[in-house]
Design an enzyme around this catalytic site. Sequence first.
Site, PDB file in Angstrom:
ATOM      1  N   GLU A  16      53.665  17.737 -34.942  1.00 12.38           N
ATOM      2  CA  GLU A  16      53.373  16.371 -35.339  1.00 12.38           C
ATOM      3  C   GLU A  16      54.307  15.926 -36.463  1.00 12.38           C
ATOM      4  O   GLU A  16      54.529  14.727 -36.666  1.00 12.38           O
ATOM      5  CB  GLU A  16      51.916  16.335 -35.825  1.00 12.38           C
ATOM      6  CG  GLU A  16      51.377  14.976 -36.114  1.00 12.38           C
ATOM      7  CD  GLU A  16      49.849  14.994 -36.217  1.00 12.38           C
ATOM      8  OE1 GLU A  16      49.214  15.663 -35.386  1.00 12.38           O
ATOM      9  OE2 GLU A  16      49.311  14.356 -37.119  1.00 12.38           O
ATOM     10  N   ASN A  52      45.004  19.824 -41.441  1.00 11.98           N
ATOM     11  CA  ASN A  52      43.775  20.248 -42.126  1.00 11.98           C
ATOM     12  C   ASN A  52      43.356  21.662 -41.757  1.00 11.98           C
ATOM     13  O   ASN A  52      42.531  22.256 -42.446  1.00 11.98           O
ATOM     14  CB  ASN A  52      42.615  19.290 -41.801  1.00 11.98           C
ATOM     15  CG  ASN A  52      42.412  18.238 -42.895  1.00 11.98           C
ATOM     16  OD1 ASN A  52      43.069  18.283 -43.931  1.00 11.98           O
ATOM     17  ND2 ASN A  52      41.524  17.303 -42.660  1.00 11.98           N
ATOM     18  N   ARG A  82      39.948  16.919 -35.394  1.00  8.75           N
ATOM     19  CA  ARG A  82      40.584  17.426 -36.602  1.00  8.75           C
ATOM     20  C   ARG A  82      41.850  16.645 -36.892  1.00  8.75           C
ATOM     21  O   ARG A  82      42.599  16.312 -35.968  1.00  8.75           O
ATOM     22  CB  ARG A  82      40.929  18.902 -36.433  1.00  8.75           C
ATOM     23  CG  ARG A  82      41.711  19.487 -37.575  1.00  8.75           C
ATOM     24  CD  ARG A  82      41.915  20.979 -37.429  1.00  8.75           C
ATOM     25  NE  ARG A  82      42.878  21.350 -36.395  1.00  8.75           N
ATOM     26  CZ  ARG A  82      44.195  21.300 -36.546  1.00  8.75           C
ATOM     27  NH1 ARG A  82      44.729  20.860 -37.658  1.00  8.75           N
ATOM     28  NH2 ARG A  82      44.987  21.683 -35.556  1.00  8.75           N
ATOM     29  N   LEU A  83      42.102  16.366 -38.148  1.00  9.41           N
ATOM     30  CA  LEU A  83      43.380  15.777 -38.506  1.00  9.41           C
ATOM     31  C   LEU A  83      44.427  16.873 -38.599  1.00  9.41           C
ATOM     32  O   LEU A  83      44.154  17.965 -39.096  1.00  9.41           O
ATOM     33  CB  LEU A  83      43.295  15.052 -39.852  1.00  9.41           C
ATOM     34  CG  LEU A  83      42.509  13.747 -39.865  1.00  9.41           C
ATOM     35  CD1 LEU A  83      42.718  13.029 -41.189  1.00  9.41           C
ATOM     36  CD2 LEU A  83      42.919  12.828 -38.712  1.00  9.41           C
ATOM     37  N   LEU A 122      54.273  23.899 -28.499  1.00  4.05           N
ATOM     38  CA  LEU A 122      53.982  22.797 -29.411  1.00  4.05           C
ATOM     39  C   LEU A 122      55.254  22.225 -30.037  1.00  4.05           C
ATOM     40  O   LEU A 122      56.095  22.955 -30.544  1.00  4.05           O
ATOM     41  CB  LEU A 122      53.065  23.312 -30.529  1.00  4.05           C
ATOM     42  CG  LEU A 122      52.791  22.359 -31.684  1.00  4.05           C
ATOM     43  CD1 LEU A 122      51.919  21.204 -31.231  1.00  4.05           C
ATOM     44  CD2 LEU A 122      52.141  23.104 -32.834  1.00  4.05           C
ATOM     45  N   HIS A 133      45.029  22.164 -27.869  1.00  2.27           N
ATOM     46  CA  HIS A 133      45.615  22.688 -29.094  1.00  2.27           C
ATOM     47  C   HIS A 133      44.605  23.396 -29.990  1.00  2.27           C
ATOM     48  O   HIS A 133      44.922  24.405 -30.606  1.00  2.27           O
ATOM     49  CB  HIS A 133      46.248  21.520 -29.857  1.00  2.27           C
ATOM     50  CG  HIS A 133      46.998  21.918 -31.083  1.00  2.27           C
ATOM     51  ND1 HIS A 133      48.003  22.852 -31.052  1.00  2.27           N
ATOM     52  CD2 HIS A 133      46.902  21.519 -32.370  1.00  2.27           C
ATOM     53  CE1 HIS A 133      48.496  22.999 -32.274  1.00  2.27           C
ATOM     54  NE2 HIS A 133      47.838  22.222 -33.098  1.00  2.27           N
ATOM     55  N   TYR A 134      43.397  22.843 -30.080  1.00  7.23           N
ATOM     56  CA  TYR A 134      42.505  23.336 -31.131  1.00  7.23           C
ATOM     57  C   TYR A 134      41.060  23.075 -30.744  1.00  7.23           C
ATOM     58  O   TYR A 134      40.757  22.076 -30.101  1.00  7.23           O
ATOM     59  CB  TYR A 134      42.821  22.597 -32.439  1.00  7.23           C
ATOM     60  CG  TYR A 134      42.045  23.080 -33.636  1.00  7.23           C
ATOM     61  CD1 TYR A 134      42.501  24.158 -34.384  1.00  7.23           C
ATOM     62  CD2 TYR A 134      40.860  22.463 -34.020  1.00  7.23           C
ATOM     63  CE1 TYR A 134      41.788  24.608 -35.478  1.00  7.23           C
ATOM     64  CE2 TYR A 134      40.146  22.912 -35.116  1.00  7.23           C
ATOM     65  CZ  TYR A 134      40.622  23.979 -35.845  1.00  7.23           C
ATOM     66  OH  TYR A 134      39.921  24.437 -36.930  1.00  7.23           O
ATOM     67  N   ALA A 168      51.585  27.769 -36.227  1.00  3.12           N
ATOM     68  CA  ALA A 168      51.384  26.451 -36.839  1.00  3.12           C
ATOM     69  C   ALA A 168      52.713  25.978 -37.415  1.00  3.12           C
ATOM     70  O   ALA A 168      53.446  26.753 -38.007  1.00  3.12           O
ATOM     71  CB  ALA A 168      50.337  26.539 -37.930  1.00  3.12           C
ATOM     72  N   HIS A 207      46.712  18.026 -28.284  1.00  4.56           N
ATOM     73  CA  HIS A 207      47.841  17.611 -29.122  1.00  4.56           C
ATOM     74  C   HIS A 207      48.747  16.754 -28.253  1.00  4.56           C
ATOM     75  O   HIS A 207      49.037  17.118 -27.118  1.00  4.56           O
ATOM     76  CB  HIS A 207      48.577  18.854 -29.620  1.00  4.56           C
ATOM     77  CG  HIS A 207      49.521  18.571 -30.750  1.00  4.56           C
ATOM     78  ND1 HIS A 207      50.648  17.810 -30.593  1.00  4.56           N
ATOM     79  CD2 HIS A 207      49.488  18.945 -32.059  1.00  4.56           C
ATOM     80  CE1 HIS A 207      51.268  17.741 -31.768  1.00  4.56           C
ATOM     81  NE2 HIS A 207      50.591  18.411 -32.667  1.00  4.56           N
ATOM     82  N   GLN A 234      40.579  19.630 -29.025  1.00  2.00           N
ATOM     83  CA  GLN A 234      41.674  18.734 -29.373  1.00  2.00           C
ATOM     84  C   GLN A 234      42.883  18.902 -28.454  1.00  2.00           C
ATOM     85  O   GLN A 234      43.363  20.023 -28.258  1.00  2.00           O
ATOM     86  CB  GLN A 234      42.125  18.989 -30.814  1.00  2.00           C
ATOM     87  CG  GLN A 234      43.283  18.103 -31.237  1.00  2.00           C
ATOM     88  CD  GLN A 234      43.487  18.110 -32.743  1.00  2.00           C
ATOM     89  OE1 GLN A 234      44.039  19.062 -33.289  1.00  2.00           O
ATOM     90  NE2 GLN A 234      43.004  17.084 -33.401  1.00  2.00           N
ATOM     91  N   ARG A 248      45.368  12.533 -33.426  1.00  2.00           N
ATOM     92  CA  ARG A 248      45.792  13.182 -32.175  1.00  2.00           C
ATOM     93  C   ARG A 248      44.967  12.749 -30.972  1.00  2.00           C
ATOM     94  O   ARG A 248      45.504  12.580 -29.879  1.00  2.00           O
ATOM     95  CB  ARG A 248      45.701  14.698 -32.345  1.00  2.00           C
ATOM     96  CG  ARG A 248      46.751  15.215 -33.285  1.00  2.00           C
ATOM     97  CD  ARG A 248      46.560  16.682 -33.591  1.00  2.00           C
ATOM     98  NE  ARG A 248      47.636  17.128 -34.470  1.00  2.00           N
ATOM     99  CZ  ARG A 248      47.676  18.327 -35.019  1.00  2.00           C
ATOM    100  NH1 ARG A 248      46.718  19.205 -34.784  1.00  2.00           N
ATOM    101  NH2 ARG A 248      48.680  18.669 -35.792  1.00  2.00           N
ATOM    102  N   PHE A 300      51.510  12.761 -42.141  1.00  2.00           N
ATOM    103  CA  PHE A 300      50.943  13.387 -40.955  1.00  2.00           C
ATOM    104  C   PHE A 300      49.940  12.431 -40.333  1.00  2.00           C
ATOM    105  O   PHE A 300      49.446  11.514 -41.006  1.00  2.00           O
ATOM    106  CB  PHE A 300      50.259  14.714 -41.324  1.00  2.00           C
ATOM    107  CG  PHE A 300      50.808  15.886 -40.566  1.00  2.00           C
ATOM    108  CD1 PHE A 300      52.095  16.334 -40.804  1.00  2.00           C
ATOM    109  CD2 PHE A 300      50.043  16.530 -39.600  1.00  2.00           C
ATOM    110  CE1 PHE A 300      52.607  17.408 -40.094  1.00  2.00           C
ATOM    111  CE2 PHE A 300      50.556  17.606 -38.885  1.00  2.00           C
ATOM    112  CZ  PHE A 300      51.830  18.045 -39.126  1.00  2.00           C
TER     113      PHE A 300
END
Lengths: 572, 246, 138
Positions: free
Chosen positions: A246, A388, A384-385, A243, A348-349, A49, A233, A231, A280, A117
């Site tokens: 952001e 977070n 998701r933001l 990655l 990504h997530y 991360a 990204h 998600q 995202r 962000f």
Amino acid sequence: MEVIEHDILLVGGGGAGLRAAIAACEASPDVSVGMVSKLYPMRSHTVSAEGGAAGVARDDDSLELHIQDTLKGSDYLADQDVVEVFVDAAHKELTQLEHWGCPWSREPDGRVSVRFFGGMSVKRTWYATDKTGFHMLHTLFQTSLKYDRIVRYDEYFATRLLVRDGVCRGVAAFDLRTGEVKCFLGRAVILATGGGGRIFPFTTNAAVKTGDGMSLAYRAGVALKDMEFVQYHPTGLPGTGILITEASRGEGGHLKNKHGERFLVEYDYGVGDRAELGPRDMISRAEILEFEAGRGLRGPYGDYVHLDLRHLGEQKIDQRIPFVRELARNYVGIDPVWEPIPVRPVVHYMMGGVDTDVDGATPGVEGLYAAGEVACVSINGANRLGSNSLPECLVFGKRSGEAAVAYASQGASEGPREALVGQAQAEEARLDALRHKVGGEKIAQIRRELNSAMEQGCGVFREEDSMAACVDSVRQLKGRYADIGIGDSSRIFNTEIVQALELGNLLDVAEAVAVGALARRESRGAHTRRDYPERNDADYLRHSLVRFAADGPRLDYRDVTITRWQPQERKY
Amino acid sequence: METQTRKFEILRYRPEEQSEPEFRSYEVPCMPDWVVLDALNAIKDDIDPTLSHRWSCRMGVCGSCGMLVNGRPVLTCAAFVRDYEGTIRVEPLSNFPIVRDLVVELDDFVHKIQSVKPWIVRKLEKDVEQGEYRQSPAQLEEFKQFSMCINCALCYAACPVLASEPDFVGPAAIALGHRYNLDSRDEGNAERYDAMHGHNGVWSCSYANECSQVCPKHVDPAMAVNQAKLTGALQWTGILPKKSMT
Amino acid sequence: MSENASPTPVAPARPPSGFPLAHARYRNYVLFALTSVFMFVGGVGLLLGVRALGQGPEAWAQYLDALGHPAVLALSLAVFGFSVYFTLRWMWIGRKIMVGRVGPVPGPPIPMAGLGLGGIALCFATGIGVLLLLGGVL
């Protein structure tokens, strides 16, 4: 068979797992914690991360604002009572990390710095340059070392939850080093194994993100919730999927198409004035639409757009996002001080995960908890933001650690352990058989086909036909998985066995994602359908729940908890 | 993109079948942008499933995939195939016992990390409700570099002292202890004194500087170890106070 | 390493590849370690001189004679060379480990990085000068 007993068992040793372990130790002076992890804790994917962790820290911010941003970002699929709990605790957890030594970046007056962000209306993302996850993970790991009561079982792969009469009392895991299966017994088990982004071919996720905990819980009878929400990204390096944080946009970077236009600003993609600071899901969609309009750049790994940081200047880049520069230089040979970085959407997530309540407890299986990306609690809803997820690991890691201790100290009846040990022995027999398994299918081949099926069926934009085809493909691959052959029958550090078991987990997770996606006939957050482009609150303001059954997954829904904030159109 | 077939010599050791490690060769079709780790994964997937190696993030931050490539300790996820000529030789990290193939025994390394007490030690812990400790950017800068260690153990593989004195606490652990000693929030350098300045501590270092040469994150552990020598000496003489929680 | 019994058979740790002489870096390091031998020899030579001085003018004259022997001259030269090498390398380390501190709160580290070769040479020359001055040569 060796039987190892602890009060609390953790599966996974990343951000959420370590936080849970420390919380358990602090909650009770004599609790013993066994931490079973398939890798050394500091290797866990929390380490990757980059951008930061959100927590209200400034006078121009408030808990209310953070809640609103999170709910709007989630496209109103997050449970509002849980988001309140989360936001209230997030900044305290980040402060706790500060007290434990996390090297947060600082203001001249010594306060912790915050940055912008995506989807966050004010500066509230705490950061340690652009290695936030790395620093948080190492801080947690190092802090955990002071507790003798946290006994680590590094490089142990958990293959089954030991459940008796609907109560989870342990886990069977094998020691990679010796190949030996051991029976871990505890009064409560916490899953903190992370997500399963590896079901996709092009992902920021580490090799270890194979949905192990999701599959464990799923097979033990817990539902997987909201799995269709994956998600993308917007800024991954083409080819490797590495990655680019952001934070590079939070610090002022621009996304540009092949004409050098800031397309988020010049074309209306619903991201609004804040353009590069949009959420995202929207920016990833905008990039794909740009490609489809022929305004992307062409590269060996498909279309891409440019992330332009040149106007930030060398000093700011080195000070705020040095890792971006390091990664771009090392992996694509580009120095962002002088050239724009090629980027494209990358998996990504997973917003979805093991169904839990606000304390991490799983409905249906007593004594089983989950926290972090493996869980869906749910604060992330349909999208998701950014920033977070790190506080989510901390807040719900802590809560589940404490809840597990409280549950364990209620003196749940010991009961006969034969049944549990018997389950572990069955696991041992299964793994022995697997080691010598002869079959015509290859692990790598099935994995590749799974990846490509998921990419085609469950990408940024989705449609009925391709999703139905994806569900079919995954089912066929599950059938073929039964016929894999293993080339390595040795016991000591047999990584082929690990890959075989991981593939099984990936197939479970992929099926849940595809089934959930096919059934949700609306567009919400990261789940965007061309055939149902609108959000449909009347029918789908509900969590999807996928349950394991021998003849295929069962799908079910549960209403979202709405308290004070009525769903609105999501405009930025 | 065109693949190019490259020859790899990999040190294999399967304790259930071999008494000693030996090299085995593989011809691997490599894409031009591949790193050595990609080639290892290609071998594992398509050529020889019995090859064992550790890896995870493949972006140079998890610290799993350290190995010797042509004799140098590197992260294989950041070592590009195109940067090597001819046959590429991959071996497990030196100075560590080999568990299997490219996997080495790391428990001792982790114990050494733990031995320097790498956590904040304070007389009084502040309550979370009272907010953060103030720390100026300058105070942060003082230890920041030494907090960048990813525990990849390349420095241990490079250290000539560890080759002859396996009990030496080693560069990464000392750098980490030094990092906490330098942290303005910490009051525990006396707690770390024995591990860092005892028999297997900083004074075993003869400043070969190899650790800093191979460090992929520019932590410069040699600098940390030798700064710690100075601090330790001054503390021993009493010129600098030892901070202690007791 | 210092692990007790390994749970599975292991192959013993192997030394860093090519150590000690394969690379220039390693050779430099070995040379650095070797300076201790010559500095020891130089130190013994000086002690012998002190002893000769205590034994009277005759012994001292003999000692001075011995110093003029070509082999001893060569050895002295080697001792001098190694001392210079040691000093240079020590200064090279020194500039990295010396950290500037002002007041009770330590400021940011100021490794003596600005101290380049010129600075080191200057320190070295000053040192030699002081020695010569003390020795009454100047």
